[in-house]
Design an enzyme around this catalytic site. Structure first.
Site, PDB file in Angstrom:
ATOM      1  N   LYS A 263      14.621  67.201  51.207  1.00  0.00           N
ATOM      2  CA  LYS A 263      13.778  66.567  50.190  1.00  0.00           C
ATOM      3  C   LYS A 263      12.605  65.886  50.883  1.00  0.00           C
ATOM      4  O   LYS A 263      12.792  65.005  51.715  1.00  0.00           O
ATOM      5  CB  LYS A 263      14.583  65.538  49.388  1.00  0.00           C
ATOM      6  CG  LYS A 263      13.732  64.700  48.418  1.00  0.00           C
ATOM      7  CD  LYS A 263      14.563  63.692  47.619  1.00  0.00           C
ATOM      8  CE  LYS A 263      13.683  62.803  46.739  1.00  0.00           C
ATOM      9  NZ  LYS A 263      14.445  61.772  46.004  1.00  0.00           N
ATOM     10  N   ASP A 268       7.585  58.307  46.139  1.00  0.00           N
ATOM     11  CA  ASP A 268       8.268  58.401  44.852  1.00  0.00           C
ATOM     12  C   ASP A 268       7.998  57.143  44.038  1.00  0.00           C
ATOM     13  O   ASP A 268       8.675  56.128  44.203  1.00  0.00           O
ATOM     14  CB  ASP A 268       9.776  58.592  45.081  1.00  0.00           C
ATOM     15  CG  ASP A 268      10.546  58.677  43.761  1.00  0.00           C
ATOM     16  OD1 ASP A 268       9.890  58.809  42.709  1.00  0.00           O
ATOM     17  OD2 ASP A 268      11.791  58.616  43.815  1.00  0.00           O
ATOM     18  N   LYS A 275       8.979  53.240  38.598  1.00  0.00           N
ATOM     19  CA  LYS A 275       9.910  52.295  39.225  1.00  0.00           C
ATOM     20  C   LYS A 275       9.372  50.875  39.094  1.00  0.00           C
ATOM     21  O   LYS A 275       8.159  50.686  38.990  1.00  0.00           O
ATOM     22  CB  LYS A 275      10.045  52.624  40.721  1.00  0.00           C
ATOM     23  CG  LYS A 275      10.830  53.866  41.029  1.00  0.00           C
ATOM     24  CD  LYS A 275      10.936  54.083  42.531  1.00  0.00           C
ATOM     25  CE  LYS A 275      11.758  55.317  42.838  1.00  0.00           C
ATOM     26  NZ  LYS A 275      13.170  55.220  42.441  1.00  0.00           N
ATOM     27  N   ASP A 286      11.005  58.498  51.065  1.00  0.00           N
ATOM     28  CA  ASP A 286      11.694  59.491  50.249  1.00  0.00           C
ATOM     29  C   ASP A 286      11.532  60.916  50.801  1.00  0.00           C
ATOM     30  O   ASP A 286      11.992  61.871  50.199  1.00  0.00           O
ATOM     31  CB  ASP A 286      11.198  59.386  48.798  1.00  0.00           C
ATOM     32  CG  ASP A 286      12.272  59.738  47.783  1.00  0.00           C
ATOM     33  OD1 ASP A 286      13.457  59.707  48.140  1.00  0.00           O
ATOM     34  OD2 ASP A 286      11.909  60.065  46.629  1.00  0.00           O
ATOM     35  N   GLU A 347      13.646  62.973  40.345  1.00  0.00           N
ATOM     36  CA  GLU A 347      12.796  64.110  40.724  1.00  0.00           C
ATOM     37  C   GLU A 347      13.360  64.891  41.904  1.00  0.00           C
ATOM     38  O   GLU A 347      13.044  66.065  42.073  1.00  0.00           O
ATOM     39  CB  GLU A 347      11.380  63.611  41.071  1.00  0.00           C
ATOM     40  CG  GLU A 347      11.149  63.150  42.523  1.00  0.00           C
ATOM     41  CD  GLU A 347      11.943  61.911  42.906  1.00  0.00           C
ATOM     42  OE1 GLU A 347      12.440  61.225  41.995  1.00  0.00           O
ATOM     43  OE2 GLU A 347      12.086  61.635  44.114  1.00  0.00           O
ATOM     44  N   ARG A 349      16.317  66.049  42.591  1.00  0.00           N
ATOM     45  CA  ARG A 349      17.115  67.220  42.209  1.00  0.00           C
ATOM     46  C   ARG A 349      16.249  68.327  41.609  1.00  0.00           C
ATOM     47  O   ARG A 349      16.582  69.497  41.699  1.00  0.00           O
ATOM     48  CB  ARG A 349      18.242  66.768  41.267  1.00  0.00           C
ATOM     49  CG  ARG A 349      17.769  66.203  39.975  1.00  0.00           C
ATOM     50  CD  ARG A 349      18.822  65.352  39.265  1.00  0.00           C
ATOM     51  NE  ARG A 349      18.934  63.999  39.820  1.00  0.00           N
ATOM     52  CZ  ARG A 349      19.781  63.080  39.360  1.00  0.00           C
ATOM     53  NH1 ARG A 349      20.603  63.362  38.373  1.00  0.00           N
ATOM     54  NH2 ARG A 349      19.832  61.880  39.898  1.00  0.00           N
TER      55      ARG A 349
HETATM   56  N1  BES Z   1      14.308  58.453  45.763  1.00  0.00           N
HETATM   57  C1  BES Z   1      15.103  57.908  44.723  1.00  0.00           C
HETATM   58  C2  BES Z   1      16.457  57.428  45.230  1.00  0.00           C
HETATM   59  C3  BES Z   1      16.467  56.108  45.933  1.00  0.00           C
HETATM   60  C4  BES Z   1      16.290  54.932  45.252  1.00  0.00           C
HETATM   61  C5  BES Z   1      16.744  56.061  47.277  1.00  0.00           C
HETATM   62  C6  BES Z   1      16.353  53.731  45.908  1.00  0.00           C
HETATM   63  C7  BES Z   1      16.836  54.863  47.943  1.00  0.00           C
HETATM   64  C8  BES Z   1      16.624  53.696  47.258  1.00  0.00           C
HETATM   65  C9  BES Z   1      15.360  58.948  43.647  1.00  0.00           C
HETATM   66  O1  BES Z   1      14.352  59.854  43.442  1.00  0.00           O
HETATM   67  C10 BES Z   1      15.561  58.214  42.385  1.00  0.00           C
HETATM   68  O2  BES Z   1      14.658  57.569  41.958  1.00  0.00           O
HETATM   69  N2  BES Z   1      16.747  58.331  41.804  1.00  0.00           N
HETATM   70  C11 BES Z   1      17.055  57.627  40.613  1.00  0.00           C
HETATM   71  C12 BES Z   1      17.904  58.517  39.750  1.00  0.00           C
HETATM   72  C13 BES Z   1      18.114  58.002  38.365  1.00  0.00           C
HETATM   73  C14 BES Z   1      16.820  57.982  37.595  1.00  0.00           C
HETATM   74  C15 BES Z   1      19.135  58.877  37.682  1.00  0.00           C
HETATM   75  C16 BES Z   1      17.813  56.350  40.991  1.00  0.00           C
HETATM   76  O3  BES Z   1      18.623  56.398  41.914  1.00  0.00           O
HETATM   77  O4  BES Z   1      17.559  55.333  40.375  1.00  0.00           O
HETATM   78 ZN    ZN Z   2      13.096  60.204  45.041  1.00  0.00          ZN
HETATM   79 MN    MN Z   3      12.917  59.076  42.076  1.00  0.00          MN
END
Ligand code: BES
Ligand code: ZN
Ligand code: MN
Length: 492
Positions: A263, A268, A275, A286, A347, A349
């Site tokens: 990835k 992000d 966010k 990311d 995103e 996935r």
């Molecule tokens: N890159 C993030 C995951 C992440 C978040 C890694 C915080 C490390 C710290 C990923 O793309 C993401 O935003 N995932 C969401 C998924 C949710 C919307 C189902 C998450 O983990 O909040």
């Molecule tokens: Zn991400």
């Molecule tokens: Mn994300």
């Protein structure tokens, strides 16, 4: 870093070693081996220090002494090695880390390392010393602290017959450390510099340096391939996405490769499902899955490992914009599966599913491993110690776990029960891109599992790829786990 192997018939002969620092493991109050010899040569210095409470011998405790009378070494670094009476023995990696941290604060160039006495302890010495000396000052101006000296680590072993094997293992550790450093550099590079195009250029540079085949696909080429789910994430950014494919051929050409899928979201923001602002800068990390794939390739190429690798990196930004992906959009992935986007922040996935499909279709890999900073939920589940490991194949899962434990880059196996797939049902499409808060790391892995055939593992490195707070920065994980897994695989 350089390293040497020296033959000393007895520990006491090490006292004659001329060097900038002698690193010695200590068990207190009963000193053994070299520690005992040092105590004798220094007129009971260690005994005295212990009596004064300066040298408890507790695992990881260090004491740096300068110009000790009776020793030829300019410095003496004592490292406690006593674990808790009832608990497990201290990890060689943890001892090496404590020693390396103390050494990094010195100008010692030639270090005689008499902490631990096997190749694994020494491999950790090479890795930890390199990690401790790591700097990232490319973006600082003005006067900088002097870079660390070129260090040489000497290891003492009486058994000359084993020098060949030891040297081979130390070279592996050095190659892994170089891969870790590459992954750290890419992770630390700010997101206005480390864009998808920058990642592609880093891949091309790696290819030139190490004789890897590299192909880079731009937006139009990705479109022509049909990776619409990947492009849907990329569409809201003015940064051009890149699909990056690298091949390392260390084994017979006809052997199916191991596919490594990374990835590479270079920033992000969450997209329209924006966010919160706190710590959003950390979303520059990311792309650490992609960085670890490049680091692993570098390590394998340097080791000339007998393995074939096909790396697929999907690199883009996730940004909000008038033309960005929206919650409610339905997209068609490369596999033909339709996906209802319920949250644009899920995103990873969406880009990985197309990368996995592409890897399966093009390379028919023997096995596929994807690496991603995929979910905040994984950080809640496992914290910052172990990466989340998912595998649809027990042998692959076990081998990855073992490699991680060996290299102090541990993972923890997580489930993939069919029942978790329930939450990914969509009212309008084949699949929804989120499964709700419960088991968020598991449902993300379940989503990915729909896009692979054959043995597959997924490493969720959201909690382990970087550190926050005072020593914020990329860790280079899981390069050690992956490189060791491939070493073990090549040897079997
Ligand atoms: N890159 C993030 C995951 C992440 C978040 C890694 C915080 C490390 C710290 C990923 O793309 C993401 O935003 N995932 C969401 C998924 C949710 C919307 C189902 C998450 O983990 O909040
Ligand atoms: Zn991400
Ligand atoms: Mn994300």
């Amino acid at each position: 870093m350089k390293f040497q192997l020296q033959s000393f018939a007895t520990p006491a002969r090490l006292l004659e070693a001329e060097c900038d620092c002698l690193v010695v493991g200590i068990t207190a109050p009963r000193f053994k081996g070299l520690a005992k010899a040092i105590d004798q040569a220094t007129d009971g210095l260690l005994t005295r220090l212990h009596a004064e409470g300066e040298l408890a011998g507790k695992a990881g405790q260090t004491l740096l002494l300068q110009a000790v009378a009776g020793l030829r070494a300019r410095r003496l670094l004592l490292v406690g090695t006593d674990g808790p009476a009832a608990g497990p023995a201290p990890e060689p990696a943890a001892l090496a880390r404590a020693a390396a941290k103390a050494l990094a604060a010195t100008r010692a160039a030639h270090i005689v390392w008499a902490l631990g006495d096997d190749e694994e302890a020494w491999a950790h010495a090479v890795l930890e010393m390199q990690q401790a000396d790591y700097r990232f000052d490319a973006y600082r101006t003005g006067e900088q602290p002097a870079p660390p000296p070129e260090r040489t680590l000497s290891f003492a072993t009486p058994d000359e017959k084993r020098h060949g094997a030891l040297r081979a293992r130390l070279s592996q550790a050095q190659a892994i450390a170089n891969g870790v450093a590459l992954a750290r550099d890419l992770g630390n590079t700010p997101p206005n510099v480390c864009t998808p195009v920058h990642l592609a250029e880093a891949a091309q540079a790696l290819g030139r340096d190490w004789g890897l085949e590299v192909e880079v696909f731009d937006r139009a080429a990705i479109e022509a391939l049909g990776m619409r789910s990947f492009l849907a994430v990329a569409q809201g950014s003015t940064q051009e996405p890149r699909l990056i494919v690298l091949r390392y051929q260390g084994d017979k050409a006809k052997r199916a490769p191991v596919a490594l899928v990374g990835k590479g979201v270079t920033f992000d923001s969450g997209g329209i499902s924006l966010k919160p602002g706190e710590a959003m800068d950390e979303m520059k990390y990311d792309m650490c899955g992609a960085a670890s794939v490049l680091g692993t390739l570098r390590a394998c190429a340097e080791m000339r490992l007998k393995v074939n690798l096909a790396a697929v990196i999907v690199a883009c930004e996730n940004m909000p914009a008038g033309n960005a992906l929206k919650p409610g959009d339905v997209i068609k992935a490369l596999s033909g599966t339709t996906i209802e986007v319920l949250n644009t922040d899920a995103e990873g996935r969406l880009i990985l599913c197309d990368a996995l499909t592409y890897a399966q279709q093009r390379f028919a890999p023997a096995e596929t491993i994807d690496i991603a900073t995929l979910t905040g939920a994984c950080v809640i589940a496992l914290g910052h110690v172990r990466s989340g490991l998912y595998a649809n194949n027990d042998a692959l899962g076990q081998a990855l776990l073992a490699a991680g434990d060996k290299m102090a880059d541990p993972a923890w196996r997580m489930p993939l029960d069919a029942a978790y797939h329930e939450s990914l049902k969509s009212r309008v499409a084949d699949l929804a891109n989120i499964g709700g808060r419960p088991g968020g790391s598991v449902t993300a892995a379940c989503f990915l599992s729909r896009f692979v055939q054959g043995p597959w593992a997924h490493l969720d490195i959201a909690g382990t790829a970087w550190k926050s707070g005072q020593d914020k920065g990329g860790t280079g994980r899981p390069v050690p786990l992956l490189a060791q897994y491939l070493i073990d695989r090549a040897a079997s």
